[in-house]
Design a protein around this motif. Structure first.
Motif, short mmCIF file in Angstrom:
data_model
loop_
_atom_site.label_atom_id
_atom_site.label_comp_id
_atom_site.label_asym_id
_atom_site.label_seq_id
_atom_site.Cartn_x
_atom_site.Cartn_y
_atom_site.Cartn_z
N ASP A 135 9.58 -52.34 -1.14
CA ASP A 135 8.56 -51.30 -1.27
C ASP A 135 7.74 -51.29 0.01
O ASP A 135 7.57 -52.33 0.65
CB ASP A 135 7.66 -51.56 -2.48
N SER A 136 7.24 -50.11 0.37
CA SER A 136 6.44 -50.00 1.59
C SER A 136 4.99 -50.41 1.35
O SER A 136 4.25 -50.62 2.29
CB SER A 136 6.50 -48.56 2.13
N TYR A 171 1.59 -53.13 -4.29
CA TYR A 171 2.55 -53.17 -5.40
C TYR A 171 3.37 -54.46 -5.38
O TYR A 171 3.71 -55.01 -6.42
CB TYR A 171 3.47 -51.95 -5.36
N MET A 173 9.26 -53.33 2.86
CA MET A 173 10.18 -52.61 3.74
C MET A 173 10.06 -51.12 3.52
O MET A 173 9.83 -50.66 2.39
CB MET A 173 11.64 -53.00 3.39
N GLN A 174 10.24 -50.37 4.56
CA GLN A 174 10.41 -48.93 4.48
C GLN A 174 11.86 -48.66 4.09
O GLN A 174 12.76 -49.38 4.55
CB GLN A 174 10.17 -48.31 5.86
N ILE A 175 12.09 -47.62 3.33
CA ILE A 175 13.47 -47.30 2.95
C ILE A 175 14.34 -47.14 4.20
O ILE A 175 15.49 -47.58 4.24
CB ILE A 175 13.51 -46.03 2.06
N MET A 233 15.07 -44.90 -7.53
CA MET A 233 14.37 -44.16 -8.59
C MET A 233 12.92 -43.89 -8.21
O MET A 233 12.18 -44.79 -7.82
CB MET A 233 14.43 -44.97 -9.90
N GLY A 234 12.55 -42.62 -8.36
CA GLY A 234 11.15 -42.25 -8.16
C GLY A 234 10.69 -42.32 -6.72
O GLY A 234 9.48 -42.43 -6.47
N HIS A 242 3.07 -49.38 -12.79
CA HIS A 242 3.98 -49.90 -13.82
C HIS A 242 3.19 -50.57 -14.93
O HIS A 242 2.33 -51.42 -14.67
CB HIS A 242 4.97 -50.91 -13.21
N ASN A 252 7.95 -50.93 -6.61
CA ASN A 252 6.61 -50.93 -7.18
C ASN A 252 6.30 -52.33 -7.72
O ASN A 252 6.58 -53.31 -7.05
CB ASN A 252 6.50 -49.82 -8.23
N HIS A 286 9.14 -38.60 -2.54
CA HIS A 286 8.02 -39.13 -1.75
C HIS A 286 8.37 -39.20 -0.27
O HIS A 286 7.53 -39.64 0.53
CB HIS A 286 7.65 -40.54 -2.21
N LEU A 287 9.59 -38.84 0.08
CA LEU A 287 10.04 -39.04 1.46
C LEU A 287 9.93 -37.75 2.26
O LEU A 287 10.30 -36.67 1.78
CB LEU A 287 11.49 -39.52 1.47
N TYR A 317 11.78 -52.54 -13.05
CA TYR A 317 13.24 -52.48 -13.13
C TYR A 317 13.87 -53.73 -12.53
O TYR A 317 14.91 -54.20 -13.01
CB TYR A 317 13.78 -51.24 -12.41
N GLY A 325 11.80 -48.98 -3.62
CA GLY A 325 10.51 -48.49 -4.13
C GLY A 325 10.23 -49.18 -5.45
O GLY A 325 9.90 -48.55 -6.45
C1 LIG Z 1 6.70 -43.12 -8.03
S1 LIG Z 1 6.81 -44.82 -7.54
C2 LIG Z 1 8.35 -45.24 -8.32
C3 LIG Z 1 8.42 -46.69 -8.66
C4 LIG Z 1 9.70 -47.14 -9.37
N1 LIG Z 1 10.86 -47.03 -8.52
C5 LIG Z 1 9.88 -46.34 -10.61
O1 LIG Z 1 10.78 -45.48 -10.65
O2 LIG Z 1 9.11 -46.52 -11.55
C6 LIG Z 1 7.30 -44.71 -5.83
C7 LIG Z 1 7.38 -46.07 -5.17
O3 LIG Z 1 8.07 -45.92 -3.93
C8 LIG Z 1 7.35 -46.56 -2.91
N2 LIG Z 1 7.66 -45.85 -1.67
C9 LIG Z 1 7.26 -44.61 -1.32
N3 LIG Z 1 7.75 -44.28 -0.11
C10 LIG Z 1 8.49 -45.35 0.31
C11 LIG Z 1 9.22 -45.62 1.48
N4 LIG Z 1 9.27 -44.73 2.47
N5 LIG Z 1 9.86 -46.80 1.59
C12 LIG Z 1 9.76 -47.72 0.58
N6 LIG Z 1 9.08 -47.52 -0.54
C13 LIG Z 1 8.43 -46.35 -0.68
C14 LIG Z 1 5.90 -46.45 -3.34
O4 LIG Z 1 5.07 -47.42 -2.72
C15 LIG Z 1 6.01 -46.63 -4.83
O5 LIG Z 1 5.96 -47.97 -5.22
#
Ligand SMILES: C[S@@+](CC[C@H](N)C(=O)[O-])C[C@H]1O[C@@H](n2cnc3c(N)ncnc32)[C@H](O)[C@@H]1O
Length: 270
Positions: free
Chosen positions: A86-87, A91, A115-117, A133-134, A21, A67, A138-139, A71, A65
């Motif tokens: 965020d995991s 960040y 936290m994990q989602i 968002m974003g 960010h 970061n 990643h999942l 936001y 997430g």
């Molecule tokens: C691409 S960044 C997006 C950050 C922000 N939400 C944005 O849109 O700008 C993805 C974020 O999700 C987090 N993340 C990825 N997998 C996750 C999970 N399983 N649980 C929680 N956070 C996670 C990452 O550490 C990272 O900070």
């Protein structure tokens, strides 16, 4: 010539990096000025900011997430009480440091939690506004997470994902029927059929990118998870509202699969 303040800021930024960010701090110092997506996520925020209520007083908000919290801080500036999860601890350290830089003039400082989602499945709190968002792409288990998150939303979810589609050449959604015979296979290759691309190795130098949907698949999953009002407000951002009674209306076998995957017994939920 660089001042002592800007030198100290740059050193702290370096120590806490790498940054995703970009924040504009005092004396023109930025956290990620060379971002590959430009001035991110300010660029994205300006596309959606007007569609989010300007006054979030009384709103409980969840930023998944989060970061470094870009936001989360924007929602807090509007009066929202924000939980950012965020995991990745790095960040969250950035987010807490940014909180100090932005000063104490927010009514409610965002809270940041590692936290994990999927941990959300074992929490009871609901949120008026959820930013998802974003993170979806990643999942490894994206639909499981979407089903979990959907239950947390009282009023509005802002959902953003990478998609397979070039904004200049979007596919028309294919009008799917309610059912097909098992011999019908060609249909899956029609342009615009809901699809997710699986990334086995890496995409954009990031091995945590797993599933990339097209728009039809995003919309189908949002509908299937129970959202009723779904509106795409810009290329890859959807505003989604749950029905008044919430999204808990899955068919029984989905309920059981979700409960088994999340460790919550069906008895507890019924
Ligand atoms: C691409 S960044 C997006 C950050 C922000 N939400 C944005 O849109 O700008 C993805 C974020 O999700 C987090 N993340 C990825 N997998 C996750 C999970 N399983 N649980 C929680 N956070 C996670 C990452 O550490 C990272 O900070």
């Amino acid at each position: 010539m660089e001042t002592e303040t800007s030198r100290q800021l740059r050193q702290a930024i370096e120590r806490l990096g790498p940054w995703f960010h970009n924040f504009h701090l005092s004396e023109g110092v930025q956290t990620a000025p060379e971002h590959f997506l430009g001035d991110f996520p300010l660029r994205k925020w300006v596309e959606i900011a007007d569609a989010i209520p300007q006054d979030l007083t009384g709103w409980r908000c969840l930023d998944i997430g989060c970061n470094a919290g870009f936001y989360s801080f924007e929602l807090a500036k509007r009066g929202g009480r924000v939980l950012g999860i965020d995991s990745e601890p790095l960040y969250l350290s950035q987010a807490r440091w940014i909180a100090g830089q932005l000063g104490g003039n927010l009514r409610h400082q965002p809270e940041f939690r590692q936290m994990q989602i999927h941990d959300l499945a074992r929490t009871s709190e609901k949120f008026d506004l959820v930013l998802f968002m974003g993170v979806f792409y990643h999942l490894r288990y994206p639909t499981l997470a979407l089903d979990t998150v959907a239950e947390k939303v009282n009023k509005l979810m802002v959902f953003q994902t990478l998609t397979t589609e070039d904004p200049a050449q979007e596919l028309p959604n294919f009008p799917t029927k309610d059912d097909y015979p098992i011999t019908e296979r060609k249909i899956f290759n029609e342009r615009g059929w809901p699809k997710m691309a699986f990334i086995e190795k890496s995409y954009s130098n990031d091995a945590t990118n797993w599933w990339v949907p097209n728009h039809a698949a995003v919309e189908a999953q949002l509908r299937s998870t129970g959202f009723e009002k779904i509106k795409r407000i810009t290329h890859e951002v959807y505003f989604c509202e749950p029905p008044a009674q919430g999204v808990r209306k899955r068919r029984i076998w989905e309920e059981e699969e979700w409960a088994s995957a999340t460790g919550e017994s069906r008895q507890e939920r019924l």
